[in-house]
Scaffold this motif. Structure first.
Motif, PDB file in Angstrom:
ATOM      1  N   MET A 238     -18.768   0.921  -0.989  1.00 12.88           N
ATOM      2  CA  MET A 238     -18.926   1.161  -2.425  1.00 12.88           C
ATOM      3  C   MET A 238     -17.580   1.449  -3.086  1.00 12.88           C
ATOM      4  O   MET A 238     -17.326   1.028  -4.219  1.00 12.88           O
ATOM      5  CB  MET A 238     -19.884   2.334  -2.653  1.00 12.88           C
ATOM      6  CG  MET A 238     -21.335   2.031  -2.316  1.00 12.88           C
ATOM      7  SD  MET A 238     -22.410   3.465  -2.559  1.00 12.88           S
ATOM      8  CE  MET A 238     -22.208   3.730  -4.320  1.00 12.88           C
ATOM      9  N   GLY A 239     -16.708   2.154  -2.356  1.00 12.72           N
ATOM     10  CA  GLY A 239     -15.412   2.526  -2.926  1.00 12.72           C
ATOM     11  C   GLY A 239     -14.309   1.527  -2.648  1.00 12.72           C
ATOM     12  O   GLY A 239     -13.166   1.725  -3.110  1.00 12.72           O
ATOM     13  N   GLY A 240     -14.601   0.472  -1.903  1.00 11.98           N
ATOM     14  CA  GLY A 240     -13.599  -0.532  -1.605  1.00 11.98           C
ATOM     15  C   GLY A 240     -12.519  -0.069  -0.647  1.00 11.98           C
ATOM     16  O   GLY A 240     -11.389  -0.566  -0.686  1.00 11.98           O
ATOM     17  N   THR A 241     -12.871   0.891   0.227  1.00 15.03           N
ATOM     18  CA  THR A 241     -11.881   1.441   1.177  1.00 15.03           C
ATOM     19  C   THR A 241     -12.297   1.188   2.626  1.00 15.03           C
ATOM     20  O   THR A 241     -12.010   1.992   3.508  1.00 15.03           O
ATOM     21  CB  THR A 241     -11.712   2.953   0.946  1.00 15.03           C
ATOM     22  OG1 THR A 241     -12.986   3.606   1.151  1.00 15.03           O
ATOM     23  CG2 THR A 241     -11.198   3.244  -0.451  1.00 15.03           C
ATOM     24  N   LEU A 242     -12.998   0.071   2.861  1.00 15.61           N
ATOM     25  CA  LEU A 242     -13.554  -0.188   4.190  1.00 15.61           C
ATOM     26  C   LEU A 242     -12.465  -0.263   5.257  1.00 15.61           C
ATOM     27  O   LEU A 242     -12.611   0.299   6.345  1.00 15.61           O
ATOM     28  CB  LEU A 242     -14.356  -1.487   4.170  1.00 15.61           C
ATOM     29  CG  LEU A 242     -15.078  -1.869   5.468  1.00 15.61           C
ATOM     30  CD1 LEU A 242     -16.046  -0.772   5.878  1.00 15.61           C
ATOM     31  CD2 LEU A 242     -15.811  -3.194   5.309  1.00 15.61           C
ATOM     32  N   GLU A 243     -11.361  -0.928   4.956  1.00 16.46           N
ATOM     33  CA  GLU A 243     -10.288  -1.101   5.931  1.00 16.46           C
ATOM     34  C   GLU A 243      -9.697   0.247   6.356  1.00 16.46           C
ATOM     35  O   GLU A 243      -9.530   0.515   7.553  1.00 16.46           O
ATOM     36  CB  GLU A 243      -9.196  -1.985   5.335  1.00 16.46           C
ATOM     37  CG  GLU A 243      -8.088  -2.349   6.302  1.00 16.46           C
ATOM     38  CD  GLU A 243      -7.045  -3.244   5.669  1.00 16.46           C
ATOM     39  OE1 GLU A 243      -5.839  -3.050   5.943  1.00 16.46           O
ATOM     40  OE2 GLU A 243      -7.434  -4.136   4.883  1.00 16.46           O
ATOM     41  N   ASP A 244      -9.405   1.108   5.372  1.00 18.11           N
ATOM     42  CA  ASP A 244      -8.830   2.426   5.673  1.00 18.11           C
ATOM     43  C   ASP A 244      -9.828   3.304   6.411  1.00 18.11           C
ATOM     44  O   ASP A 244      -9.464   4.037   7.341  1.00 18.11           O
ATOM     45  CB  ASP A 244      -8.379   3.122   4.386  1.00 18.11           C
ATOM     46  CG  ASP A 244      -7.185   2.432   3.739  1.00 18.11           C
ATOM     47  OD1 ASP A 244      -6.426   1.779   4.472  1.00 18.11           O
ATOM     48  OD2 ASP A 244      -7.027   2.546   2.511  1.00 18.11           O
ATOM     49  N   THR A 245     -11.094   3.222   6.011  1.00 17.91           N
ATOM     50  CA  THR A 245     -12.131   4.040   6.656  1.00 17.91           C
ATOM     51  C   THR A 245     -12.315   3.639   8.113  1.00 17.91           C
ATOM     52  O   THR A 245     -12.497   4.494   8.986  1.00 17.91           O
ATOM     53  CB  THR A 245     -13.458   3.911   5.897  1.00 17.91           C
ATOM     54  OG1 THR A 245     -13.281   4.355   4.552  1.00 17.91           O
ATOM     55  CG2 THR A 245     -14.550   4.744   6.556  1.00 17.91           C
ATOM     56  N   LEU A 246     -12.268   2.342   8.391  1.00 18.75           N
ATOM     57  CA  LEU A 246     -12.388   1.872   9.773  1.00 18.75           C
ATOM     58  C   LEU A 246     -11.252   2.430  10.637  1.00 18.75           C
ATOM     59  O   LEU A 246     -11.471   2.832  11.781  1.00 18.75           O
ATOM     60  CB  LEU A 246     -12.390   0.351   9.822  1.00 18.75           C
ATOM     61  CG  LEU A 246     -13.700  -0.336   9.464  1.00 18.75           C
ATOM     62  CD1 LEU A 246     -13.504  -1.839   9.330  1.00 18.75           C
ATOM     63  CD2 LEU A 246     -14.782  -0.034  10.486  1.00 18.75           C
ATOM     64  N   LYS A 247     -10.044   2.461  10.086  1.00 17.77           N
ATOM     65  CA  LYS A 247      -8.903   3.018  10.830  1.00 17.77           C
ATOM     66  C   LYS A 247      -9.129   4.501  11.127  1.00 17.77           C
ATOM     67  O   LYS A 247      -8.835   4.968  12.234  1.00 17.77           O
ATOM     68  CB  LYS A 247      -7.621   2.830  10.028  1.00 17.77           C
ATOM     69  CG  LYS A 247      -7.162   1.381   9.927  1.00 17.77           C
ATOM     70  CD  LYS A 247      -5.896   1.260   9.088  1.00 17.77           C
ATOM     71  CE  LYS A 247      -5.449  -0.195   8.969  1.00 17.77           C
ATOM     72  NZ  LYS A 247      -4.252  -0.325   8.107  1.00 17.77           N
TER      73      LYS A 247
END
Length: 352
Positions: free
Chosen positions: A86-95
């Motif tokens: 929802m926030g467009g932070t999928l890449e950072d969250t996965l890390k």
């Protein structure tokens, strides 16, 4: 459809999220990344990727697809995915998830390594006992029986156990298998209660508290960083802890937030669970608006404390096992030596 039978171990979760994170970091779209990972995957990871692939093709989000595997992914992880998408932070969250799982897996490996030595020692001792019951005790028992010596209760019990072990070995083997099956079922169905019991034992309370506080602060860090509100963050953090005292603290924090009070209100009165340093840090963080950073620092601190506690316990296990095995071997020897001593004392010189 919800897949309740599919589980992912810590290492499998780490492999799943690491591969997915690597693909997204390389600029590959999510659906294409899943398509590329699916053919080479094996076991439960392949089942998860296949279902996620179907869900993404049907227009579902990654978080929604992962929610169909409640025993493979924790609620915190699933909600992190939903918030990140929802926030467009999928890449950072996965890390962030990969880093958190790495720490969890590393600590789990350290815990298993600490248990290897006592398990090995008890295995060797069990083998020695079986050899004694099978070969040594029957021969000694025949000698004592032929001499008509009055045997101590412990020796009679040992000889009776040896006879039962030899002549009723199918029942013994069946009993052992049944016991293993029962223990396996209990561990699978009551895992949380067993962990609580173990972490509540004397000598393990400090370790259990540090593990829970590390898990609590780490989960809150990830959830806050993903943009979830504090009330939802606290609710999702509850299932990540084992000790009832820590759960009570989280519930108190939830009540404080719901009542419009500061998050850390009243935590200074919970000194048996929350270290004063943590209470002061949270009070300062709320005032300065650095709650997320403070939670991350606290997670690192409690991770370090848990590791140190585990090292201290590991250092005590070896001498304790030596003493325990020595006592058990000594008890076995006494049951054999005591009748021999009785025979010797009953021997009279000729003509006396």
């Amino acid at each position: 459809m919800v897949q309740t039978k599919v589980r992912l171990s810590g290492k499998e979760q780490l492999a799943f999220f690491t591969d997915l994170s690597t693909m997204l970091t390389a600029g590959i779209p999510l659906l294409e990344a899943v398509e590329l990972l699916e053919p080479d995957a094996k076991g439960n990871i392949k089942k998860v990727l296949t279902e996620i692939h179907k869900s993404l093709n049907n227009g579902d989000t990654l978080g929604t697809a992962m929610a169909r595997f409640p025993r493979a992914f924790e609620p915190v992880t699933i909600n992190l995915m939903k918030a990140a998408e929802m926030g467009g932070t999928l890449e950072d969250t996965l890390k962030d998830i990969v880093i958190a799982i790495k720490k969890r897996v590393a600590f789990g490996n350290s815990l298993r390594l600490a248990m290897i030595y006592p398990a090995f020692v008890m295995g060797i001792f069990s083998f020695i006992v079986i050899m004694l019951l099978t070969f040594v005790i029957p021969r000694i028992g025949k000698v004592f029986t032929s001499m008509h010596v009055k045997l101590p209760l412990a020796t009679r019990t040992l000889i009776a156990s040896s006879n039962f072990f030899i002549h009723r070995w199918p029942f013994v083997l069946g009993g052992i298998v049944l016991l293993i099956v029962i223990i396996s079922i209990i561990v699978k169905t009551q895992k949380r209660a067993i962990i609580r019991m173990l972490l509540g034992m004397p000598g393990l309370k400090h370790l259990g508290l540090n593990i829970d506080l590390a898990q609590m602060t780490r989960s809150m860090t990830l959830l806050l960083k993903a943009g979830l509100p504090i009330d939802e963050t606290l609710e999702l953090t509850k299932p990540t802890v084992q000790k009832k005292q820590v759960l009570a603290v989280i519930e108190r924090m939830s009540h404080n937030v719901a009542a419009g009070k500061p998050l850390a209100a009243g935590l200074r009165n919970a000194k048996d669970v929350i270290p004063p340093m943590m209470a002061r840090s949270l009070e300062t963080a709320e005032t300065s608006g650095t709650l997320e950073t403070t939670m991350a620092n606290l997670a690192e601190h409690f991770d370090s404390e848990a590791s140190e506690s585990l090292k201290a316990i590991s250092g005590l296990i070896e001498p304790l096992m030596v003493v325990l095995v020595g006592l058990m071997v000594g008890a076995l020897m006494i049951t054999v030596i005591a009748p021999v001593y009785t025979v010797i004392t009953q021997i009279r010189p000729a003509g006396s």
